[in-house]
Design an enzyme around this catalytic site. Structure first.
Site, PDB file in Angstrom:
ATOM      1  N   ASP A  41     -16.676   7.554  12.353  1.00 16.41           N
ATOM      2  CA  ASP A  41     -16.076   6.854  12.400  1.00 16.41           C
ATOM      3  C   ASP A  41     -16.458   6.538  14.122  1.00 16.41           C
ATOM      4  OD1 ASP A  41     -13.316   6.804  10.623  1.00 16.41           O
ATOM      5  OD2 ASP A  41     -13.831   5.220  12.155  1.00 16.41           O
ATOM      6  N   ASN A  42     -15.998   4.229  13.508  1.00 15.46           N
ATOM      7  CA  ASN A  42     -15.683   4.152  14.783  1.00 15.46           C
ATOM      8  C   ASN A  42     -14.082   3.823  15.515  1.00 15.46           C
ATOM      9  OD1 ASN A  42     -14.586   1.527  13.637  1.00 15.46           O
ATOM     10  ND2 ASN A  42     -15.832   0.898  13.822  1.00 15.46           N
ATOM     11  N   GLY A  50      -9.705   4.079  11.858  1.00 14.13           N
ATOM     12  CA  GLY A  50      -9.361   4.577  12.086  1.00 14.13           C
ATOM     13  C   GLY A  50      -8.729   5.691  13.155  1.00 14.13           C
ATOM     14  N   ALA A 103     -15.651  -0.040   6.043  1.00 10.77           N
ATOM     15  CA  ALA A 103     -15.225  -1.304   5.433  1.00 10.77           C
ATOM     16  C   ALA A 103     -13.753  -2.130   5.894  1.00 10.77           C
ATOM     17  CB  ALA A 103     -15.157  -1.281   3.763  1.00 10.77           C
ATOM     18  N   SER A 132     -13.678  -1.089  -5.301  1.00 13.27           N
ATOM     19  CA  SER A 132     -11.685  -1.388  -5.425  1.00 13.27           C
ATOM     20  C   SER A 132     -11.878  -2.178  -6.758  1.00 13.27           C
ATOM     21  CB  SER A 132     -11.846  -2.362  -4.626  1.00 13.27           C
ATOM     22  OG  SER A 132     -10.582  -3.037  -4.727  1.00 13.27           O
ATOM     23  N   TYR A 186     -13.853 -10.345  -0.188  1.00 12.39           N
ATOM     24  CA  TYR A 186     -13.681  -8.633  -0.226  1.00 12.39           C
ATOM     25  C   TYR A 186     -13.915  -8.062  -2.124  1.00 12.39           C
ATOM     26  CZ  TYR A 186     -11.571  -3.765  -1.002  1.00 12.39           C
ATOM     27  OH  TYR A 186     -11.177  -2.592  -0.958  1.00 12.39           O
ATOM     28  N   LYS A 204     -17.966  -5.061  -2.104  1.00 15.30           N
ATOM     29  CA  LYS A 204     -17.852  -4.439  -3.200  1.00 15.30           C
ATOM     30  C   LYS A 204     -18.792  -4.296  -4.144  1.00 15.30           C
ATOM     31  CE  LYS A 204     -14.507  -1.708  -0.725  1.00 15.30           C
ATOM     32  NZ  LYS A 204     -15.224  -1.079   0.339  1.00 15.30           N
ATOM     33  N   ARG A 258       1.476  -3.236 -10.025  1.00 12.10           N
ATOM     34  CA  ARG A 258       0.751  -2.600 -10.152  1.00 12.10           C
ATOM     35  C   ARG A 258       0.549  -0.947 -10.196  1.00 12.10           C
ATOM     36  NH1 ARG A 258       0.324  -6.889  -9.428  1.00 12.10           N
ATOM     37  NH2 ARG A 258      -1.126  -8.241  -7.838  1.00 12.10           N
TER      38      ARG A 258
HETATM   39  N1  UFG Z   1       3.729  -7.061  -1.711  1.00 12.51           N
HETATM   40  C1  UFG Z   1       5.293  -7.803  -2.171  1.00 12.51           C
HETATM   41  N2  UFG Z   1       5.446  -7.742   0.283  1.00 12.51           N
HETATM   42  C2  UFG Z   1       5.114  -7.026   1.027  1.00 12.51           C
HETATM   43  C3  UFG Z   1       3.597  -6.552   0.373  1.00 12.51           C
HETATM   44  C4  UFG Z   1       3.274  -6.413  -0.586  1.00 12.51           C
HETATM   45  O1  UFG Z   1       5.992  -8.522  -2.209  1.00 12.51           O
HETATM   46  O2  UFG Z   1       5.326  -7.473   1.839  1.00 12.51           O
HETATM   47  C5  UFG Z   1       3.221  -7.318  -3.071  1.00 12.51           C
HETATM   48  C6  UFG Z   1       2.546  -7.775  -3.993  1.00 12.51           C
HETATM   49  O3  UFG Z   1       2.640  -9.520  -3.541  1.00 12.51           O
HETATM   50  C7  UFG Z   1       1.712  -7.411  -4.695  1.00 12.51           C
HETATM   51  C8  UFG Z   1       2.589  -5.274  -4.225  1.00 12.51           C
HETATM   52  O4  UFG Z   1       3.314  -5.615  -3.629  1.00 12.51           O
HETATM   53  O5  UFG Z   1       2.228  -7.313  -6.335  1.00 12.51           O
HETATM   54  C9  UFG Z   1       0.870  -4.816  -4.118  1.00 12.51           C
HETATM   55  O6  UFG Z   1       0.298  -5.484  -2.608  1.00 12.51           O
HETATM   56  P1  UFG Z   1      -0.624  -4.387  -1.636  1.00 12.51           P
HETATM   57  O7  UFG Z   1      -0.990  -5.010  -0.775  1.00 12.51           O
HETATM   58  O8  UFG Z   1       0.290  -3.381  -1.472  1.00 12.51           O
HETATM   59  O9  UFG Z   1      -1.808  -4.350  -3.066  1.00 12.51           O
HETATM   60  P2  UFG Z   1      -2.858  -5.316  -3.681  1.00 12.51           P
HETATM   61  O10 UFG Z   1      -2.240  -5.018  -5.182  1.00 12.51           O
HETATM   62  O11 UFG Z   1      -2.917  -6.995  -3.536  1.00 12.51           O
HETATM   63  O12 UFG Z   1      -3.993  -4.291  -3.322  1.00 12.51           O
HETATM   64  C10 UFG Z   1      -4.967  -3.346  -3.282  1.00 12.51           C
HETATM   65  C11 UFG Z   1      -5.440  -2.795  -2.516  1.00 12.51           C
HETATM   66  C12 UFG Z   1      -6.392  -3.760  -1.724  1.00 12.51           C
HETATM   67  C13 UFG Z   1      -7.208  -4.746  -2.976  1.00 12.51           C
HETATM   68  C14 UFG Z   1      -6.828  -4.317  -4.773  1.00 12.51           C
HETATM   69  C15 UFG Z   1      -7.382  -4.481  -6.014  1.00 12.51           C
HETATM   70  O13 UFG Z   1      -4.858  -3.076  -1.176  1.00 12.51           O
HETATM   71  O14 UFG Z   1      -7.347  -3.584  -1.070  1.00 12.51           O
HETATM   72  O15 UFG Z   1      -4.794  -3.780  -4.265  1.00 12.51           O
HETATM   73  O16 UFG Z   1      -6.721  -4.645  -6.740  1.00 12.51           O
HETATM   74  F1  UFG Z   1      -8.324  -5.182  -3.071  1.00 12.51           F
END
Ligand code: UFG
Length: 327
Positions: free
Chosen positions: A32-33, A37, A75, A117, A141, A145, A221
């Site tokens: 790891d760099n 991490g 990454a 991802s 991103y 991937k 999600r």
């Molecule tokens: N959200 C909020 N407020 C915040 C942060 C997030 O409402 O402060 C919402 C986002 O809008 C989204 C949900 O919470 O609807 C989940 O958001 P995340 O940022 O936690 O996750 P994402 O689904 O956007 O992204 C994740 C991974 C990415 C990947 C993606 C693949 O973090 O690396 O899933 O679908 F690319």
């Protein structure tokens, strides 16, 4: 005793993957760099090498120690940032991976477990998202991937390198035995932000949009516990060794949770108010993402054990509480 090199093993997911390989009796080296991490995430039982995938000569030297498999999690991972700094993502994710794959060929490492991802799919055409879903990433991103997955297909075809592409949906939670305590700095994901708010580190948080066509208007999600993801890495490695066939699998709990449901349940579990203000939609957020993990269940016998909402929140809260000295 089989030897595994975990590149990016000091990170949030990497440390859980390392833990799982150690628990199952493997000999593990972490490379790891330490850019994102932390040393706190490195276990005494694992060897540690401070190194960087952007330094191919050093990388090759390390990989020449002889490993049965390599797990690649190193990454850049912020989808939004990748749209404004594509050159950084091309360098680290694409060029960095080429360095790893070429070093694996040169040093005779036969298997690669790659941290992919759900972002490779782009906006869902149908739900749940299975492995046959069209792959049309909507951020750079996700593009990196997907390109790495394709690169590995060619390296398999031309050089016989066996790979597993493991496509995470929303990774969340912490080791339920509390053996991993490192926090991510400047988190962008929902659950760490909810936890920082519950801990009082943030005064409040934002809900990005409540006018989506979902049951409460907020995005859905598929949150999957990081230890469940970790166990799939080990099983995928064992599959590659045994079957000598590459594979790609989607990993999610197959359950959709809204942003609002996550925050509300976190309020109940932590007993903290967690102020959350409605705000505009975040660009690029699809309304709903849910995985089909039928293939992982069938091929790997993968069963998520910790991916229910209460375990996700509770295991994360314990770590935040400890870090911030809350009772
Ligand atoms: N959200 C909020 N407020 C915040 C942060 C997030 O409402 O402060 C919402 C986002 O809008 C989204 C949900 O919470 O609807 C989940 O958001 P995340 O940022 O936690 O996750 P994402 O689904 O956007 O992204 C994740 C991974 C990415 C990947 C993606 C693949 O973090 O690396 O899933 O679908 F690319």
């Amino acid at each position: 005793m089989l030897k595994i090199l975990v590149i990016g093993g000091a990170g949030y997911i990497g440390s859980h993957v390392t833990r799982e390989f150690l628990d199952r009796g493997y000999t593990v080296t972490v490379l790891d760099n330490l850019s994102s991490g932390t040393r706190q995430n490195i276990f005494g039982e694992a060897a540690f090498v401070h190194g960087d995938i952007m330094q191919p000569l050093h990388l090759r030297e390390i990989m020449a120690e002889g490993y049965d498999g390599c797990v690649h999690l190193a990454a850049l991972k912020a989808a939004g940032e990748s749209m404004v700094r594509p050159e950084a993502y091309a360098g680290m994710n694409l060029a960095g991976t080429i360095n790893i794959l070429n070093a694996a060929l040169a040093t005779g490492i036969p298997t690669m477990i790659f941290s992919s991802s759900a972002a490779i799919f782009g906006s869902p055409r149908y739900l749940p998202i299975d492995e046959d879903h069209p792959k049309e990433p909507e951020n750079f991103y996700g593009f990196t991937k997907l390109e790495i997955e394709r690169l590995m297909e060619w390296y398999d075809r031309l050089k016989g390198l066996k790979y597993a592409s493991i496509r995470y949906f929303n990774a969340a939670g912490y080791d339920i035995q509390g053996r991993i305590q490192g926090l991510e700095t400047n988190p962008e994901n929902l659950l760490p932000i909810v936890m920082e708010t519950a801990s009082g580190v943030r005064k409040g948080m934002k809900v990005f949009g409540n006018d989506y066509p979902t049951r409460d208007g907020t995005c859905i999600r598929d949150y999957v516990h990081v230890s469940d993801l970790a166990s799939a890495h080990v099983t995928a490695f064992e599959y590659l060794v045994e079957k000598k066939k590459s594979l790609s699998v989607n990993l999610g709990s197959e359950t959709g949770i809204t942003v609002q449901e996550m925050i509300q349940r976190a309020r109940e579990i932590t007993g903290q108010p967690i102020p959350a203000a409605m705000s505009d939609r975040r660009p690029g957020d699809p309304a709903e993402l849910v995985a089909s993990s039928k293939k992982a269940r069938g091929l790997l016998g993968w069963i998520p054990r910790y991916s229910d909402i209460d375990t996700l929140i509770d295991s994360t809260w314990k770590v935040y509480r400890n870090n911030f000295g809350l009772t």
